[in-house]
Design a protein around this motif. Structure first.
Motif, short mmCIF file in Angstrom:
data_model
loop_
_atom_site.label_atom_id
_atom_site.label_comp_id
_atom_site.label_asym_id
_atom_site.label_seq_id
_atom_site.Cartn_x
_atom_site.Cartn_y
_atom_site.Cartn_z
N MET A 86 0.83 -1.20 0.00
CA MET A 86 0.00 0.00 0.00
C MET A 86 0.87 1.26 0.00
N THR A 87 1.97 1.17 0.75
CA THR A 87 2.86 2.36 0.76
C THR A 87 3.47 2.60 -0.62
N LEU A 88 3.73 1.54 -1.37
CA LEU A 88 4.26 1.69 -2.74
C LEU A 88 3.27 2.48 -3.59
N LEU A 89 1.99 2.18 -3.40
CA LEU A 89 0.96 2.86 -4.19
C LEU A 89 0.76 4.30 -3.73
N GLU A 90 0.75 4.50 -2.41
CA GLU A 90 0.63 5.88 -1.89
C GLU A 90 1.79 6.74 -2.42
N LYS A 91 2.95 6.13 -2.50
CA LYS A 91 4.12 6.82 -3.02
C LYS A 91 3.91 7.24 -4.47
N GLN A 92 3.10 6.46 -5.18
CA GLN A 92 2.77 6.77 -6.59
C GLN A 92 1.60 7.74 -6.70
N ILE A 144 -0.16 -0.12 -11.77
CA ILE A 144 -1.49 0.05 -11.17
C ILE A 144 -1.81 1.54 -11.07
N ALA A 145 -0.81 2.32 -10.67
CA ALA A 145 -1.03 3.76 -10.50
C ALA A 145 -1.45 4.43 -11.81
N ARG A 146 -1.00 3.89 -12.91
CA ARG A 146 -1.39 4.47 -14.20
C ARG A 146 -2.84 4.13 -14.54
N GLU A 147 -3.35 3.04 -13.96
CA GLU A 147 -4.65 2.53 -14.38
C GLU A 147 -5.81 2.85 -13.46
N VAL A 148 -5.52 3.23 -12.20
CA VAL A 148 -6.62 3.46 -11.25
C VAL A 148 -6.42 4.76 -10.47
N ASP A 149 -7.50 5.19 -9.79
CA ASP A 149 -7.42 6.41 -8.97
C ASP A 149 -7.22 6.09 -7.49
N VAL A 150 -7.79 4.97 -7.04
CA VAL A 150 -7.63 4.56 -5.63
C VAL A 150 -7.48 3.03 -5.60
N VAL A 151 -6.97 2.52 -4.48
CA VAL A 151 -6.83 1.05 -4.35
C VAL A 151 -7.34 0.59 -2.99
N GLY A 168 -0.30 -9.19 -6.99
CA GLY A 168 1.14 -8.91 -7.08
C GLY A 168 1.76 -9.75 -8.19
N GLU A 169 2.96 -9.38 -8.58
CA GLU A 169 3.58 -10.10 -9.72
C GLU A 169 4.60 -11.13 -9.28
N VAL A 170 5.07 -11.09 -8.02
CA VAL A 170 6.09 -12.05 -7.61
C VAL A 170 5.57 -12.90 -6.45
N GLY A 171 6.12 -14.12 -6.35
CA GLY A 171 5.69 -15.02 -5.28
C GLY A 171 4.83 -16.13 -5.85
N PHE A 172 4.60 -17.14 -5.01
CA PHE A 172 3.84 -18.30 -5.47
C PHE A 172 2.53 -18.43 -4.68
N MET A 173 2.66 -18.83 -3.41
CA MET A 173 1.46 -18.96 -2.58
C MET A 173 0.86 -17.60 -2.27
N MET A 174 1.72 -16.62 -2.14
CA MET A 174 1.28 -15.24 -1.92
C MET A 174 1.99 -14.37 -2.95
N ARG A 175 1.26 -13.48 -3.54
CA ARG A 175 1.83 -12.63 -4.59
C ARG A 175 2.08 -11.24 -4.02
N HIS A 176 3.27 -10.73 -4.32
CA HIS A 176 3.67 -9.44 -3.77
C HIS A 176 3.83 -8.40 -4.86
N LYS A 204 7.64 -1.69 -9.71
CA LYS A 204 7.21 -1.62 -11.12
C LYS A 204 5.70 -1.91 -11.24
N GLY A 205 5.25 -2.92 -10.48
CA GLY A 205 3.84 -3.26 -10.49
C GLY A 205 3.00 -2.12 -9.95
N ALA A 206 3.51 -1.46 -8.90
CA ALA A 206 2.78 -0.32 -8.33
C ALA A 206 2.66 0.81 -9.35
N GLU A 207 3.71 1.01 -10.12
CA GLU A 207 3.65 2.05 -11.16
C GLU A 207 2.56 1.76 -12.18
#
Lengths: 295, 97
Positions: free
Chosen positions: A1-7, B84-91, B67-75, B79-82
């Motif tokens: 979430m902090t990564l996104l807030e940073k963006q 998402i930030a281009r595509e949405v206004d809030v998360v 998330g883009e990395v990980g197996f059982m849990m994706r983190h 780069k992934g945050a960038e």
């Protein structure tokens, strides 16, 4: 979430009541203590869909508020104690009483693994630092999840507390340096509900110099594994006191594990039918290496 | 009385401070990202969130992310945050814990 807030993207995250302290502490560590959360009574994991849907409905106002209202800094729980003073003093009716007072205070602060600690006095620290050629103020690394600055002196203090001898210090510093590598993703191993522990696997001449056991009962307990036990313990204390991975606050391991107290072994290179592990990875047989693998 | 002086074994944190993202006044017309790390139950929670927000904010649009990395849990990575930030206004996110 902090990564996104940073963006520049406002965020809110569902958080179960049992994980609120963990979430607040993490948000603070990542530099955003205001990060909003929507608190639900239980983790969604293993809940039936109807129960999850009901919990979300009960928290939806918090979701909307977190995304649309100005943020205020949340209360950070004070279970963890950070003290600015470099030296701390304890009193007792005699030396044993003072040691007991130190142990009781460290236990109350959360700085102890639960076993009695050896006091990191100036003399003990000075002796321990003779085990390395590095300067006491050298930075070994920054340890997640608390982003603690692990200097050689801080590592040495935790090695003293664990009962290490000076010849053990290099085998404590090396895994700490390894754990600080971003690619090991320490917060993912130190914080979750699973019982991850960093097993340390030692190769090369330092096995003998530090007295590590690679034979019978190498994972302890007992006298043959003294070095294994105290070196392993020192790294656990480093995870807590340098990485700030404190149980119940930033280490949310559901059950825990005896392995988390200490897990360090030497490879029995002489008895093994295979080449030593480090040689297989391109190191000279006379090189000393420590491998960290989470188990 | 005996005095014992010991070195503080706890490391100081390397402190950073981020400014939170500015908040919109409401979610109508906003692109809402629903982020899941793949831990059980989180998908159910986010689908329910979408249902509950669709009614008061009929103009909102939704997108699901992992998330883009990980197996059982994706983190999520920077780069992934960038992306998402281009595509949405809030998360809205969940780790299921």
């Amino acid at each position: 979430m902090t990564l996104l807030e940073k963006q520049g993207v406002p965020t809110v995250a569902f958080t179960a009541e049992a994980f609120v302290r963990d979430a607040r502490r993490s948000a603070e560590s990542f530099g955003l203590p205001e990060l909003p959360i929507a608190v639900v009574p239980k983790p969604f994991t293993n809940q039936p869909p109807e129960a999850i849907r009901a919990m979300v409905a009960g928290a939806i106002d918090q979701v909307i508020a977190g995304l649309t209202r100005p943020l205020t800094r949340a209360e950070i729980p004070e279970e963890l104690v950070f003290i600015d003073e470099e030296w701390l003093e304890f009193e007792g009716e005699d030396l044993l009483g003072a040691v007991r007072a130190m142990n009781e205070r460290f236990l109350a602060y959360g700085w102890s693994d639960g076993f009695p600690l050896v006091p990191p006095t100036e003399g003990a620290l000075e002796q321990m630092l003779k085990g390395t050629g590095r300067s006491p103020e050298d930075v070994v690394g920054v340890l997640e999840p608390g982003f603690g600055l692990a200097t050689v002196k801080k590592v040495a203090a935790n090695a003293v507390m664990a009962g290490c001898r000076p010849e053990h210090l290099p085998v404590v510093i090396a895994p700490v340096e390894c754990l600080a590598e971003p690619k090991i993703y320490l917060r993912n191993k130190a914080m979750p509900t699973c019982a991850h522990t960093p097993l340390r696997w030692v190769n090369g001449p330092i096995r003998k110099r530090s007295g590590l056991n690679g034979g019978i009962c190498a994972l302890g307990p007992g006298a043959p594994s003294f070095a294994n036990t105290v070196i392993g313990r020192a790294v656990r204390l480093c995870l807590m006191n340098l990485g700030h991975a404190y149980p119940g606050v930033s280490d949310m391991d559901t059950v825990g594990s005896p392995l988390k107290y200490s897990a360090c072994v030497a490879e029995n290179e002489e008895a093994s039918p295979w080449p030593p592990y480090h040689v297989g990875h391109g190191f000279d047989p006379e090189a000393s290496t420590v491998t960290v693998q989470f188990v | 009385m005996t005095l014992l002086k010991v070195f503080n074994p706890v490391a100081k944190s390397v402190k950073t401070h981020l400014e939170p993202a500015p908040r919109p006044s409401d979610l109508n017309g906003k692109r809402i990202g629903l982020y899941w790390n793949l831990k059980a139950g989180g998908d159910v929670a986010l689908k329910r969130t979408m249902e509950l927000l669709s009614e008061p904010f009929p103009g909102a649009r939704f997108g699901f992310y992992q998330g883009e990395v990980g197996f059982m849990m994706r983190h999520l990575t920077p780069k992934g945050a960038e992306r998402i930030a281009r595509e949405v206004d809030v998360v809205i996110g969940t780790t299921s814990d």
